[in-house]
Write a protein that holds these residues in place. Structure first.
Motif, short mmCIF file in Angstrom:
data_model
loop_
_atom_site.label_atom_id
_atom_site.label_comp_id
_atom_site.label_asym_id
_atom_site.label_seq_id
_atom_site.Cartn_x
_atom_site.Cartn_y
_atom_site.Cartn_z
N GLN A 174 51.64 15.68 -5.11
CA GLN A 174 52.34 16.53 -4.14
C GLN A 174 51.40 17.49 -3.41
O GLN A 174 51.63 17.85 -2.25
N LEU A 175 50.31 17.92 -4.06
CA LEU A 175 49.35 18.80 -3.39
C LEU A 175 48.65 18.06 -2.26
O LEU A 175 48.30 18.64 -1.24
N ASP A 176 48.43 16.75 -2.46
CA ASP A 176 47.81 15.96 -1.40
C ASP A 176 48.72 15.87 -0.18
O ASP A 176 48.25 15.80 0.96
N LEU A 177 50.03 15.87 -0.40
CA LEU A 177 50.98 15.81 0.71
C LEU A 177 50.83 17.01 1.62
O LEU A 177 50.95 16.91 2.84
N PHE A 178 50.54 18.18 1.04
CA PHE A 178 50.38 19.39 1.86
C PHE A 178 49.14 19.25 2.73
O PHE A 178 49.16 19.61 3.91
N ASP A 179 48.06 18.72 2.16
CA ASP A 179 46.85 18.50 2.97
C ASP A 179 47.11 17.52 4.10
O ASP A 179 46.64 17.71 5.22
N ILE A 180 47.89 16.49 3.81
CA ILE A 180 48.21 15.50 4.84
C ILE A 180 49.04 16.14 5.95
O ILE A 180 48.82 15.89 7.14
N ALA A 181 50.00 16.98 5.57
CA ALA A 181 50.83 17.65 6.57
C ALA A 181 49.98 18.54 7.48
O ALA A 181 50.17 18.57 8.70
N LEU A 182 49.04 19.28 6.88
CA LEU A 182 48.17 20.14 7.69
C LEU A 182 47.29 19.32 8.62
O LEU A 182 47.09 19.68 9.78
N GLN A 183 46.74 18.21 8.11
CA GLN A 183 45.88 17.36 8.92
C GLN A 183 46.66 16.73 10.07
O GLN A 183 46.17 16.64 11.20
N ASN A 184 47.91 16.30 9.79
CA ASN A 184 48.74 15.74 10.85
C ASN A 184 49.01 16.77 11.94
O ASN A 184 49.01 16.44 13.13
N ARG A 185 49.23 18.02 11.52
CA ARG A 185 49.47 19.09 12.50
C ARG A 185 48.23 19.31 13.36
O ARG A 185 48.33 19.43 14.60
N LYS A 186 47.06 19.32 12.73
CA LYS A 186 45.82 19.50 13.49
C LYS A 186 45.60 18.34 14.45
O LYS A 186 45.17 18.54 15.59
#
Length: 239
Positions: free
Chosen positions: A103-115
């Motif tokens: 689940q912590l990786d999902l947060f990184d993915i969400a941030l990267q998608n936003r960027k």
């Protein structure tokens, strides 16, 4: 601007209740062992539900949540592939955990998608020029408009010609026609000006406030002048 929130990526572990039987009465009986002896010992235990992908009665999920809460458990999310359960969990305000990823990786993915989205938007957005340069005299009957930017005229603006800009206007020769600066009304009026090497306009305007030549102090006519808007009126200064 100070941030309103701070994200801490901590692996905050929660107990996972995995259902191996789908009989609500049996589940309730087993949950009773976790009931506190007295109200003073009562604590709600946050937990995650893990449910396999078999089809169940439409009311099962609601009954399960009610039973868990009755015996001191506070479901905060669900791990499942069951589409029906996922929809019910979302409706109940529960998180849906990814079965195949941390689940912590999902947060990184969400941030990267936003960027990535922000970068794509910047790349796709047309670059707005800061100024439009007109490299010749503007003749009588002509009109030149600088949209969303300043206008620089490397020549004269003849009588009967018009220059219009959403920003400032700079004229390297004579201003004999009409000049309209701050046309859109969106820019800060205090930062808008009209400048001309030889100032003899038929009309000069800043954000809709204008004066005709006969209203302009004669001491500025024919000289290098800057016009700005201050104290609710047009102001003239020699340059």
């Amino acid at each position: 601007m100070p941030k309103s929130i701070r994200i801490q990526k901590t692996d905050f572990s929660l107990p996972v209740i995995q259902l191996v039987d789908y009989d609500i009465s049996k589940i309730s009986d087993e949950l009773k062992q976790f009931m506190p002896i007295s109200d003073k010992e009562f604590l709600s235990i946050p937990c995650v539900l893990s449910v396999e992908g078999e089809e169940l009665e439409p009311t099962f999920f609601a009954q399960l949540l009610e039973s868990l809460r009755q015996f001191g458990f506070l479901p905060v999310g669900i791990k499942t592939d069951n589409t029906s359960f996922i929809e019910q969990a979302k409706y109940a305000g529960l998180a849906v955990f990814n079965q195949k990823m941390n689940q912590l990786d999902l947060f990184d993915i969400a941030l990267q998608n936003r960027k990535n989205q922000e970068l794509e938007a910047l790349q796709e957005a047309p670059e707005t020029p800061k100024f439009l340069t007109h490299h010749r005299t503007i003749c009588s009957g002509e009109q030149v408009y600088a949209e969303d930017c300043d206008l620089i005229v490397l020549g004269d603006v003849e009588q009967g010609a018009e220059v219009i800009a959403d920003g400032n206007i700079y004229i390297g020769g004579s201003l004999l026609g009409k000049a309209y600066a701050g046309n859109s009304g969106l820019m800060n009026i205090d930062e808008i000006s009209v400048r001309a090497y030889s100032f003899e306009p038929e009309l000069v305007s800043i954000a809709g406030f204008y004066q005709l030549q006969e209203d302009i102090p004669q001491k500025y006519i024919g000289l290098s002048v800057k016009v700005s808007f201050e104290d609710q009126k047009l102001q003239y200064a020699l340059e």
